[in-house]
Design an enzyme around this catalytic site. Structure first.
Site, PDB file in Angstrom:
ATOM      1  N   GLU A  41       3.883   2.241   1.218  1.00 43.43           N
ATOM      2  CA  GLU A  41       4.105   2.281   2.670  1.00 43.43           C
ATOM      3  C   GLU A  41       2.969   1.606   3.438  1.00 43.43           C
ATOM      4  O   GLU A  41       3.201   0.921   4.427  1.00 43.43           O
ATOM      5  CB  GLU A  41       4.273   3.732   3.152  1.00 43.43           C
ATOM      6  CG  GLU A  41       5.640   4.323   2.834  1.00 43.43           C
ATOM      7  CD  GLU A  41       6.779   3.548   3.484  1.00 43.43           C
ATOM      8  OE1 GLU A  41       6.591   3.011   4.590  1.00 43.43           O
ATOM      9  OE2 GLU A  41       7.861   3.459   2.871  1.00 43.43           O
ATOM     10  N   TYR A 124       4.940   7.716  11.551  1.00 45.18           N
ATOM     11  CA  TYR A 124       5.935   7.037  10.706  1.00 45.18           C
ATOM     12  C   TYR A 124       5.575   7.175   9.223  1.00 45.18           C
ATOM     13  O   TYR A 124       6.409   7.569   8.398  1.00 45.18           O
ATOM     14  CB  TYR A 124       6.060   5.543  11.079  1.00 45.18           C
ATOM     15  CG  TYR A 124       6.780   4.793   9.984  1.00 45.18           C
ATOM     16  CD1 TYR A 124       8.162   4.827   9.920  1.00 45.18           C
ATOM     17  CD2 TYR A 124       6.087   4.128   8.981  1.00 45.18           C
ATOM     18  CE1 TYR A 124       8.844   4.213   8.884  1.00 45.18           C
ATOM     19  CE2 TYR A 124       6.753   3.508   7.935  1.00 45.18           C
ATOM     20  CZ  TYR A 124       8.132   3.550   7.899  1.00 45.18           C
ATOM     21  OH  TYR A 124       8.803   2.966   6.861  1.00 45.18           O
ATOM     22  N   ASP A 142      10.446   3.110  12.623  1.00 43.92           N
ATOM     23  CA  ASP A 142       9.672   1.868  12.673  1.00 43.92           C
ATOM     24  C   ASP A 142      10.575   0.797  13.293  1.00 43.92           C
ATOM     25  O   ASP A 142      11.665   1.107  13.787  1.00 43.92           O
ATOM     26  CB  ASP A 142       9.173   1.460  11.273  1.00 43.92           C
ATOM     27  CG  ASP A 142      10.325   1.083  10.355  1.00 43.92           C
ATOM     28  OD1 ASP A 142      11.498   1.336  10.709  1.00 43.92           O
ATOM     29  OD2 ASP A 142      10.058   0.513   9.275  1.00 43.92           O
TER      30      ASP A 142
END
Ligand code: SF4
Length: 399
Positions: A41, A124, A142
């Site tokens: 991520e 997020y 996002d």
């Protein structure tokens, strides 16, 4: 059941079914290790999937555990991140790994608030790790998910405006909560082999959030979305009302700013002068060739070299021009190869660094093969490639 609830349930069902058949087989989808998902991520912020894959694989090979990431040296960390850009990400990642070692005994925390408290992890990313790796009903929002949700629900307001952003987070939360548990999910995460080649069908929250990301990446793209094959088209307001091209409404974008730099590859006896950028600056800790920002079209590079370094070059040759973009900046870097007269000793040129750069900046003379071991920003690595090719350095094939 309210019409809104019916729509949410139908959306979740369609998205989960579509994801089970269409998810890409990405290496970080073959594991539920929060550390591996976290690294993916962070790498995926501002960076495309196909670029990230080899970086993520190399990182997992070299630093397979949180403890390894926590104790890695700065040179190794920056080298592993070299080419991904936005290097604050990797330094925060290490700070977070060190905190996990000291505060959580080296085990990735499972409480959402503990994840969110780690350096470099915002709402997020915390939601992505909590849902993807731990199957918690944590929402994600996002750019991809914003695009999908504004189109699905026909939201015309700017998603960056506070009330609209809040509404989008609420929608994302409703969807992920509806996905837990879902009747169309067969099996559980525990029944999956961690190294399964198939993205498989993990559990609801994990699959739902990934289905939103995947739909935004593969089908509901910014330009030319593939509405006819979209699993959500029957429920999509923008599709029904022919407003797809208008959404999301992001307002006026800032105009890009042009910036111009001149770099000098100073050479003496087959070695080049490079310097390490100081802490607290953009690209901190990375190595680069001495360079200056100049006004576009106004700089005579050779004169500039003389005024900055205090002596004329023996030979001064154009090397290459690199054009690239970082955030809103459109950057042009012109590089020149500068041969120094034999009388200029390396020590003399090294002492010149304080006039051209920051006093605390480390500088060193390196061969192309030695430079290959250091981490450079992408534009400067291109300069290195050309120098290495000219010097017929074997490192050029791997540079
Ligand atoms: Fe996006 Fe089109 Fe699907 Fe709507 S129907 S979610 S606009 S791809």
């Amino acid at each position: 059941m309210t019409p809104r609830r019916r729509k949410t349930s139908a959306l979740v069902k369609n998205l989960l079914e579509w994801y089970s058949k269409n998810a890409r087989d990405l290496p970080w989808r073959r594991t539920h290790d929060p550390y591996a998902v976290w690294v993916s991520e962070i790498m995926l912020q501002q960076t495309q999937v196909k670029t990230v894959i080899p970086f993520w694989e190399r990182w997992q090979r070299e630093l397979p555990t949180i403890a390894a990431a926590a104790s890695a040296g700065s040179d190794q960390l920056h080298k592993l991140w070299e080419g991904l850009g936005y290097y604050t990400r990797v330094r925060n990642l290490q700070k977070a790994a060190q905190l996990i070692v000291t505060r959580h005994a080296g085990k990735f925390p499972e409480r959402f608030d503990d994840i969110l408290a780690l350096p470099g992890i915002g709402r997020y990313t915390a939601g992505a790790i909590a849902s993807i790796a731990l199957n918690q009903p944590a929402p994600i929002l996002d750019g991809n998910v914003i695009r999908v949700l504004t189109r699905l629900f026909g939201i015309a307001e700017n998603p960056k405006a506070k009330p609209t952003n809040k509404r989008l987070w609420q929608l994302a939360e409703e969807l992920v909560k509806t996905a837990q548990p879902h009747p169309s999910i067969r099996g559980s995460r525990r029944q999956q082999a961690p190294d399964s080649k198939s993205p498989g069908r993990p559990d609801g929250c994990s699959a739902l959030n990934q289905s939103l990301m995947e739909l935004g990446a593969l089908v509901c793209t910014p330009r030319s979305p593939q509405c006819p094959v979209c699993p959500a088209k029957k429920l999509c307001v923008a599709f029904r009302e022919n407003r797809v091209a208008e959404l999301p409404h992001l307002g006026l974008r800032l105009k890009p700013t042009a910036r111009h730099f001149v770099a000098f590859a100073l050479e003496q006896d087959g070695k080049f002068l490079v310097r390490q950028r100081p802490a607290g600056r953009v690209n901190a800790h990375l190595w680069e060739f001495p360079n200056l920002e100049v006004e576009e079209g106004k700089a005579d590079a050779e004169k500039l070299f003389k005024s900055e370094f205090g002596f004329a070059a023996q030979r001064f040759l154009p090397l290459l021009t690199v054009r690239h973009s970082i955030t809103r900046y459109r950057i042009t870097l012109e590089a020149f190869q500068v041969h120094l007269a034999a009388a200029k000793s390396p020590t003399t040129a090294l002492s010149l660094r304080s006039s051209a750069t920051d006093a605390e900046t480390a500088a060193a003379w390196k061969t192309p093969a030695q430079m290959h071991e250091l981490a450079f920003p992408s534009a400067h690595r291109k300069i290195l490639r050309v120098l290495a090719a000219r010097a017929s350095c074997p490192c050029v094939s791997t540079a």
